[in-house]
Design an enzyme around this catalytic site. Structure first.
Site, mmCIF file in Angstrom:
data_model
loop_
_atom_site.group_PDB
_atom_site.id
_atom_site.type_symbol
_atom_site.label_atom_id
_atom_site.label_comp_id
_atom_site.label_asym_id
_atom_site.label_seq_id
_atom_site.Cartn_x
_atom_site.Cartn_y
_atom_site.Cartn_z
ATOM 1 N N ARG A 161 0.846 -1.196 0.000
ATOM 2 C CA ARG A 161 0.000 0.000 0.000
ATOM 3 C C ARG A 161 0.879 1.243 0.000
ATOM 4 N NH1 ARG A 161 -4.805 1.922 3.859
ATOM 5 N NH2 ARG A 161 -3.175 2.125 5.400
ATOM 6 N N THR A 214 -0.701 7.646 -1.403
ATOM 7 C CA THR A 214 -2.000 7.576 -2.088
ATOM 8 C C THR A 214 -2.958 6.604 -1.390
ATOM 9 O OG1 THR A 214 -1.301 5.743 -3.485
ATOM 10 C CG2 THR A 214 -0.873 7.958 -4.321
ATOM 11 N N ASP A 249 -2.987 -9.352 14.452
ATOM 12 C CA ASP A 249 -2.299 -9.360 13.156
ATOM 13 C C ASP A 249 -2.047 -10.808 12.731
ATOM 14 O OD1 ASP A 249 -0.148 -9.387 11.186
ATOM 15 O OD2 ASP A 249 -0.071 -7.228 11.534
ATOM 16 N N ASP A 260 1.693 -11.560 11.859
ATOM 17 C CA ASP A 260 2.560 -11.621 13.042
ATOM 18 C C ASP A 260 2.275 -12.862 13.876
ATOM 19 O OD1 ASP A 260 3.923 -9.337 12.476
ATOM 20 O OD2 ASP A 260 2.771 -8.041 13.827
HETATM 21 N N1 URA Z 1 -4.790 -7.672 8.927
HETATM 22 C C1 URA Z 1 -4.629 -8.423 10.052
HETATM 23 O O1 URA Z 1 -3.721 -9.233 10.119
HETATM 24 N N2 URA Z 1 -5.464 -8.227 11.074
HETATM 25 C C2 URA Z 1 -6.485 -7.356 11.029
HETATM 26 O O2 URA Z 1 -7.242 -7.251 12.005
HETATM 27 C C3 URA Z 1 -6.641 -6.590 9.860
HETATM 28 C C4 URA Z 1 -5.776 -6.770 8.815
#
Ligand code: URA
Length: 208
Positions: free
Chosen positions: A103, A107, A199, A202
């Site tokens: 991303r 922009t 995440d 992660d």
């Molecule tokens: N990406 C993720 O890993 N977790 C989220 O909550 C949103 C996007």
């Protein structure tokens, strides 16, 4: 939400609860992502086309069935990678194609940095894999690329979706079915799905 299919399956709900828990370690988290991915793809492939196949059982000849569709898996990097192995357990001959997007911070639009798709499509169905349909920007951009490649049948297979991501997909690609384990409440100000699972990259790769 005409084209959104939250899973009705109790096993998915059970495994999703374990996946969401903050106490689930990366090894177990990866295992659950693989298992849920397989269950989601089982649901998403209900309409694959079959062709007749002649075989012999030990007792008699039989006209059985084999899948006619050639399936391509397109994991969205990086969290989608963890879904591939689970899907391969059900679709061992599926091709895996990588499309790299990031991303642009200025922009806020997805920019493609990797794409080795051959000129002609080699598959009849593409399953886009990403555990999290959050803002929907990467999913929309990936469908754009696959449509330009010439694939007619495209599906999104994820684990959690936010209303914002679903709305963006429906605005740009209303015909693409979205298969999810569950639809959550909202995105927070940092773009995370709430209540979500944190995440997904992660938590799989131990980088949180
Ligand atoms: N990406 C993720 O890993 N977790 C989220 O909550 C949103 C996007």
């Amino acid at each position: 939400m005409a084209n959104v299919f939250p899973s009705p399956h109790p096993l998915v709900a059970h495994k999703l609860t374990l996946l969401r828990s903050v106490n689930t370690e990366p090894k177990k988290f990866r295992e659950l992502v693989r298992e849920i991915a397989a269950l989601m793809v089982y649901e998403a492939t209900l309409d694959l086309t079959l062709q007749p196949r002649q075989i012999e059982t030990p007792l008699a000849p039989l006209t059985g069935s084999e899948c006619q569709d050639k399936v391509g898996l397109v994991p969205i990097l990086r969290a989608g990678l963890g879904m591939v192995e689970g899907v391969w357990n059900l679709l061992p001959s599926a091709e895996v194609w990588h499309i790299g997007l990031y991303r642009d911070e200025r922009t806020l639009k997805p920019v493609q940095y990797y794409n080795k798709l051959p000129i002609e499509p080699t598959v009849s169905v593409c399953l886009i894999l990403d555990p999290m349909l959050a803002t929907g920007g990467s999913a929309v951009a990936t469908v754009d690329v696959l449509k330009r490649w010439g694939v007619r049948k495209i599906k999104f297979v994820g684990i959690l979706g936010a209303p914002e991501g679903i709305a963006l997909m429906e605005a740009h690609h209303p015909e693409v079915p979205i298969h999810l384990a569950a639809v959550d409440e909202r995105l927070n100000e940092r773009g995370y799905i709430v209540p979500g699972l944190g995440d997904a990259g992660d938590r799989q790769f131990g980088t949180g």
